[in-house]
Design a protein around this motif. Structure first.
Motif, mmCIF file in Angstrom:
data_model
loop_
_atom_site.group_PDB
_atom_site.id
_atom_site.type_symbol
_atom_site.label_atom_id
_atom_site.label_comp_id
_atom_site.label_asym_id
_atom_site.label_seq_id
_atom_site.Cartn_x
_atom_site.Cartn_y
_atom_site.Cartn_z
ATOM 1 N N SER A 92 1.018 -1.280 -0.056
ATOM 2 C CA SER A 92 0.016 0.058 0.209
ATOM 3 C C SER A 92 0.749 1.320 -0.044
ATOM 4 C CB SER A 92 -0.915 -0.271 1.302
ATOM 5 O OG SER A 92 -1.713 1.184 1.314
ATOM 6 N N PHE A 93 1.813 1.146 0.727
ATOM 7 C CA PHE A 93 2.862 2.516 1.145
ATOM 8 C C PHE A 93 3.806 2.501 -0.254
ATOM 9 C CE2 PHE A 93 2.689 2.208 5.654
ATOM 10 C CZ PHE A 93 2.083 3.566 5.708
ATOM 11 N N SER A 94 3.843 1.545 -1.163
ATOM 12 C CA SER A 94 4.828 1.557 -2.260
ATOM 13 C C SER A 94 3.800 2.288 -3.292
ATOM 14 C CB SER A 94 5.388 0.319 -2.654
ATOM 15 O OG SER A 94 5.613 0.282 -4.048
ATOM 16 N N ARG A 95 2.756 1.614 -3.357
ATOM 17 C CA ARG A 95 1.914 2.065 -4.835
ATOM 18 C C ARG A 95 0.905 3.084 -4.566
ATOM 19 N NH1 ARG A 95 5.584 -0.637 -6.791
ATOM 20 N NH2 ARG A 95 5.459 -2.346 -8.261
ATOM 21 N N PHE A 96 0.338 3.044 -3.590
ATOM 22 C CA PHE A 96 -0.981 4.093 -3.334
ATOM 23 C C PHE A 96 -0.530 5.420 -2.411
ATOM 24 C CE2 PHE A 96 -2.528 -0.011 -3.695
ATOM 25 C CZ PHE A 96 -3.106 -0.090 -4.833
ATOM 26 N N LYS A 97 0.086 6.599 -3.374
ATOM 27 C CA LYS A 97 0.378 7.533 -2.402
ATOM 28 C C LYS A 97 -0.892 8.405 -2.278
ATOM 29 C CE LYS A 97 4.885 6.924 -2.221
ATOM 30 N NZ LYS A 97 5.363 6.219 -3.487
ATOM 31 N N PHE A 98 -1.338 8.534 -0.929
ATOM 32 C CA PHE A 98 -2.357 9.470 -0.540
ATOM 33 C C PHE A 98 -1.937 10.378 0.301
ATOM 34 C CE2 PHE A 98 -2.571 5.652 2.034
ATOM 35 C CZ PHE A 98 -2.362 6.354 3.342
ATOM 36 N N ARG A 99 -2.922 11.455 0.679
ATOM 37 C CA ARG A 99 -2.333 12.738 1.537
ATOM 38 C C ARG A 99 -1.987 12.010 2.875
ATOM 39 N NH1 ARG A 99 -6.164 16.900 2.462
ATOM 40 N NH2 ARG A 99 -7.219 16.197 0.549
ATOM 41 N N ILE A 162 10.218 -2.848 -8.088
ATOM 42 C CA ILE A 162 9.585 -3.621 -9.282
ATOM 43 C C ILE A 162 8.394 -2.660 -10.093
ATOM 44 C CG2 ILE A 162 7.478 -5.263 -9.637
ATOM 45 C CD1 ILE A 162 8.271 -6.552 -7.014
ATOM 46 N N PRO A 163 8.787 -2.709 -11.440
ATOM 47 C CA PRO A 163 8.293 -1.863 -12.185
ATOM 48 C C PRO A 163 6.794 -1.857 -12.295
ATOM 49 C CG PRO A 163 9.147 -3.452 -13.587
ATOM 50 C CD PRO A 163 9.645 -3.833 -12.092
ATOM 51 N N ARG A 164 6.110 -0.602 -12.331
ATOM 52 C CA ARG A 164 4.656 -0.773 -12.308
ATOM 53 C C ARG A 164 3.810 -1.273 -13.527
ATOM 54 N NH1 ARG A 164 2.170 3.529 -8.960
ATOM 55 N NH2 ARG A 164 3.606 3.827 -7.319
ATOM 56 N N ALA A 165 4.631 -1.072 -14.655
ATOM 57 C CA ALA A 165 4.199 -1.614 -15.980
ATOM 58 C C ALA A 165 3.604 -3.102 -15.717
ATOM 59 C CB ALA A 165 5.230 -1.640 -16.925
ATOM 60 N N LEU A 166 4.230 -3.812 -15.117
ATOM 61 C CA LEU A 166 3.735 -5.210 -14.690
ATOM 62 C C LEU A 166 2.133 -5.215 -14.453
ATOM 63 C CD1 LEU A 166 6.538 -7.011 -13.122
ATOM 64 C CD2 LEU A 166 5.484 -7.766 -15.022
ATOM 65 N N GLU A 167 1.857 -4.168 -13.335
ATOM 66 C CA GLU A 167 0.624 -4.098 -12.662
ATOM 67 C C GLU A 167 -0.587 -3.559 -13.893
ATOM 68 O OE1 GLU A 167 2.674 -2.238 -10.132
ATOM 69 O OE2 GLU A 167 1.481 -2.861 -8.221
ATOM 70 N N GLU A 168 -0.209 -2.887 -14.768
ATOM 71 C CA GLU A 168 -0.577 -2.225 -15.692
ATOM 72 C C GLU A 168 -1.204 -3.528 -16.798
ATOM 73 O OE1 GLU A 168 -2.396 0.593 -16.008
ATOM 74 O OE2 GLU A 168 -1.387 1.064 -14.176
ATOM 75 N N ASP B 25 -9.331 1.810 -6.009
ATOM 76 C CA ASP B 25 -7.756 1.767 -5.661
ATOM 77 C C ASP B 25 -7.608 2.270 -4.209
ATOM 78 O OD1 ASP B 25 -6.984 0.352 -7.830
ATOM 79 O OD2 ASP B 25 -5.617 2.140 -8.482
ATOM 80 N N ARG B 26 -8.342 3.387 -4.133
ATOM 81 C CA ARG B 26 -8.148 4.310 -2.545
ATOM 82 C C ARG B 26 -8.791 3.280 -1.491
ATOM 83 N NH1 ARG B 26 -10.806 9.673 -3.208
ATOM 84 N NH2 ARG B 26 -9.828 9.697 -5.062
ATOM 85 N N ILE B 27 -9.765 2.663 -1.695
ATOM 86 C CA ILE B 27 -10.344 1.728 -0.574
ATOM 87 C C ILE B 27 -9.320 0.653 -0.445
ATOM 88 C CG2 ILE B 27 -12.235 0.054 -0.331
ATOM 89 C CD1 ILE B 27 -13.964 2.140 -1.575
ATOM 90 N N PHE B 28 -8.850 -0.064 -1.640
ATOM 91 C CA PHE B 28 -7.975 -1.115 -1.592
ATOM 92 C C PHE B 28 -6.746 -0.673 -0.921
ATOM 93 C CE2 PHE B 28 -4.487 -3.598 -3.701
ATOM 94 C CZ PHE B 28 -5.136 -4.778 -3.414
ATOM 95 N N ALA B 29 -6.120 0.638 -0.964
ATOM 96 C CA ALA B 29 -4.964 0.926 -0.219
ATOM 97 C C ALA B 29 -5.392 1.187 1.367
ATOM 98 C CB ALA B 29 -4.459 2.436 -0.796
ATOM 99 N N VAL B 30 -6.478 1.318 1.514
ATOM 100 C CA VAL B 30 -6.552 1.586 3.114
ATOM 101 C C VAL B 30 -6.839 0.386 3.450
ATOM 102 C CG1 VAL B 30 -8.499 2.379 4.859
ATOM 103 C CG2 VAL B 30 -7.670 3.810 2.671
ATOM 104 N N LEU B 31 -7.399 -0.671 2.787
ATOM 105 C CA LEU B 31 -7.754 -1.959 3.479
ATOM 106 C C LEU B 31 -6.604 -2.627 3.508
ATOM 107 C CD1 LEU B 31 -10.965 -3.259 1.369
ATOM 108 C CD2 LEU B 31 -10.652 -2.849 3.805
ATOM 109 N N LEU B 32 -5.312 -2.559 2.730
ATOM 110 C CA LEU B 32 -4.417 -3.023 2.878
ATOM 111 C C LEU B 32 -3.708 -2.611 4.261
ATOM 112 C CD1 LEU B 32 -2.396 -2.998 -0.527
ATOM 113 C CD2 LEU B 32 -3.589 -5.038 0.492
ATOM 114 N N LEU B 33 -3.695 -1.313 4.498
ATOM 115 C CA LEU B 33 -3.292 -0.742 5.831
ATOM 116 C C LEU B 33 -3.666 -1.115 6.940
ATOM 117 C CD1 LEU B 33 -2.085 3.067 4.523
ATOM 118 C CD2 LEU B 33 -0.548 0.826 5.208
#
Lengths: 275, 311
Positions: A92-99, A162-168, B25-33
């Protein structure tokens, strides 16, 4: 720097080797001596009549075997739980950057440096209130929480590579987020998983304080604590016994080290040297 | 099995379409955490806060003891008795001596192992052995070596005529702290050595070649090339080892129990004794809170010092 070492280097090296390895060898030597040989002056550097009697005594000691098994159970479950939680959070920390994700990561890492002894008082009273005191779960939960911050940070590092292209690509093939993580990404970072697993096992095996405060029942007590409760007398110790239990406590880690050294070192150095 | 997994695959993109991929994705990210947040929150974040609050209350683990606000009595007692000052002093002394020793020995050892020593590969593993010896075993091992009548150390020192009479290392006012330091240094040298060695291997060889062409000897190479190139590794390992030694508990508890006469009572030992020996949780929490403040101040100063050093 691959320069040839001087003679002086070898002398220093030998002194340091004696300091580092000597005590471990002495532990093994002592464990093979009987009580007469142990208390001899001058000491026998190698036992004249090596004996297995200390080991036989330990194996006959039911309580010791219980502690030993408990240590395995606690360490394995802690490792398992830590790996799963760290993978999820690290991803989660690696792929989804949120505020605030950076701040959250820092918060995790900075509380993990806070001394356990410092929070054990509050932890004890919390566990008492929810009825977790004197359960295996108490120790496993606390040990997991102590390891998760560092391990998820390490996993984040592995995922970042790990490159993001894999996920795409997986997305286009119709793969959901979770199955992408499990089927595509995880196999690529198995060295990382092994590294955090070994690191956690090492720490969980070593636990002393959590068990000391949270567990009073002999049936679920773990090794470090069991040893100090059972084999350390008030005034004099039976050193043959104490060194034998010490050997027993070290052997599982020695075996892991012999076979998986590379991954253990990788886990340790990956984080700090890079960062 | 197969059908189920195919069904799942079809299901996932459908969900994306319904919610939009970003929201999903946002929900998924939170669930992972979530698992990490719950477990660390419950056993770390929450107890830290609770510990601070507890320190202002009368909280004793005895029959018919009440839980009430006691006007900073825990803190007043701590400062009046004054034991806290010596505990802080002992903690810092132990930490400083240990960290200095492990860094000096670690640097020497990693520097030698980075050279073309015979049997380098084997030596690099052998040197790591103390790292995997459990802490409690480390304590016991050194107690056996320090044992006054039958211990190896006294025997060797007497043979070499360095001391005349056996010394009771762990129980002596003079040496007790340093006995624990020895055990602690012994166990931590491998960690420092691995880190420094990993750092040294990352230094490009050209730098040394350039320095040698410019006429630098090996000592100058070490101080002018190796050390500056290692500064990042040193910064992070230094912080880790300072904190590790700041909170050392098992070695003290096993080897000295804080004695003789509180000579080796650190903040860790003091917290434990107040909470779990005297069963005064409020006071134990007060010691932890003082400890928390010291750590926070320390880490701010540490970051400032290293930031200005880099500029």
């Amino acid at each position: 720097m691959n320069s040839k070492p001087k003679k002086r280097s070898y002398i220093i090296l030998i002194i340091l080797l004696v300091f580092l390895v000597g005590p471990i060898l002495w532990m093994f030597v002592t464990s093979f001596k009987d009580n007469i040989a142990i208390y001899k002056i001058p000491p026998e550097w190698l036992p004249h009549k090596p004996t297995l009697s200390n080991y036989i005594n330990i194996f006959k000691d039911k309580l010791f075997m219980t502690y030993y098994m408990n240590n395995f159970i606690t360490a394995f479950l802690t490792t398992f739980l830590t790996i799963i939680i760290s993978i999820l959070a690290g991803y989660s920390f690696s792929r989804f950057k949120f505020r605030g994700s950076q701040i959250l990561l820092m918060a995790f890492l900075s509380v993990s440096i806070f001394p356990v002894v410092g929070i054990i008082t509050a932890l004890y009273s919390t566990f008492k209130n929810v009825g977790l005191l004197n359960t295996r779960a108490a120790v496993i939960l606390t040990l997991t929480a102590a390891n998760v911050p560092f391990c998820m940070w390490l996993m984040k590092g592995f995922f970042d590579d790990i490159p993001r292209a894999l996920e795409e690509a997986a997305y286009i093939d119709g793969c959901g987020r979770l199955s992408t993580l499990i089927k595509v990404i995880l196999p690529l970072c198995s060295p990382g998983i092994l590294a955090i697993g070994l690191y956690t096992f090492l720490i969980a095996w070593d636990d002393y304080l959590y068990c000391l405060t949270l567990i009073t029942d002999d049936k679920i007590r773990t090794l470090s604590n069991g040893i100090s409760m059972r084999y350390l007398g008030e005034l004099s110790y039976d050193w043959g016994n104490v060194m034998t239990v010490s050997v027993m406590a070290s052997i599982p880690l020695l075996i892991l080290f012999i076979f998986l050294q590379k991954y253990m070192i990788q886990g340790l150095t990956a984080g700090s040297v890079k960062g | 099995m197969k059908e189920a997994s195919i069904a799942k695959h079809k299901y996932a993109p459908k969900l994306y379409k319904k919610m939009g991929r970003e929201k999903h994705d946002r929900i998924f990210a939170v669930l992972l955490l979530l698992p990490a947040l719950i477990i660390v929150g419950f056993t770390t974040f929450f107890p830290i806060a609770k510990s601070v609050i507890m320190s202002f209350f009368n909280y004793k683990l005895k029959a018919n003891a009440d839980y009430y606000w006691n006007d900073f009595l825990n803190y007043k007692e701590l400062f009046q008795e004054g034991e806290i000052f010596s505990a802080i002093g002992t903690t810092f002394k132990f930490m400083t001596v240990t960290v200095i020793l492990i860094f000096i020995i670690g640097l020497i050892l990693s520097n030698i192992l980075n050279k073309d020593v015979k049997g380098r590969a084997v030596l690099r593993s052998v040197v790591l052995l103390p790292w995997i010896i459990p802490t409690i075993v480390t304590g016991l091992l050194w107690m056996w070596i320090f044992q006054p009548q039958y211990g190896v150390l006294n025997y060797i020192l007497m043979k070499l005529n360095i001391i005349a009479d056996p010394i009771n290392w762990v129980a002596s006012m003079k040496f007790a702290l340093y006995s624990v330091v020895t055990a602690s240094v012994w166990r931590q040298i491998p960690f420092i050595t691995i880190m420094l060695l990993a750092g040294m291997q990352g230094i490009p060889n050209d730098l040394y070649e350039a320095a040698t062409i410019d006429g630098a000897n090996s000592r100058q190479c070490f101080f002018k090339v190796t050390l500056p190139m290692l500064s990042n590794v040193i910064k992070s390992t230094l912080l880790i080892s300072i904190i590790t030694n700041f909170k050392q508990f098992p070695l003290f508890w096993i080897m000295t129990g804080g004695g003789p006469v509180n000579k080796t009572t650190t903040l860790a030992i003091m917290t434990y004794k107040n909470s779990f020996v005297n069963l005064n949780f409020g006071k134990g929490a007060a010691v932890s809170t003082i400890w928390l403040v010291i750590l926070i101040v320390f880490s701010i100063v540490y970051n400032k010092v290293f930031k200005t050093a880099r500029d």
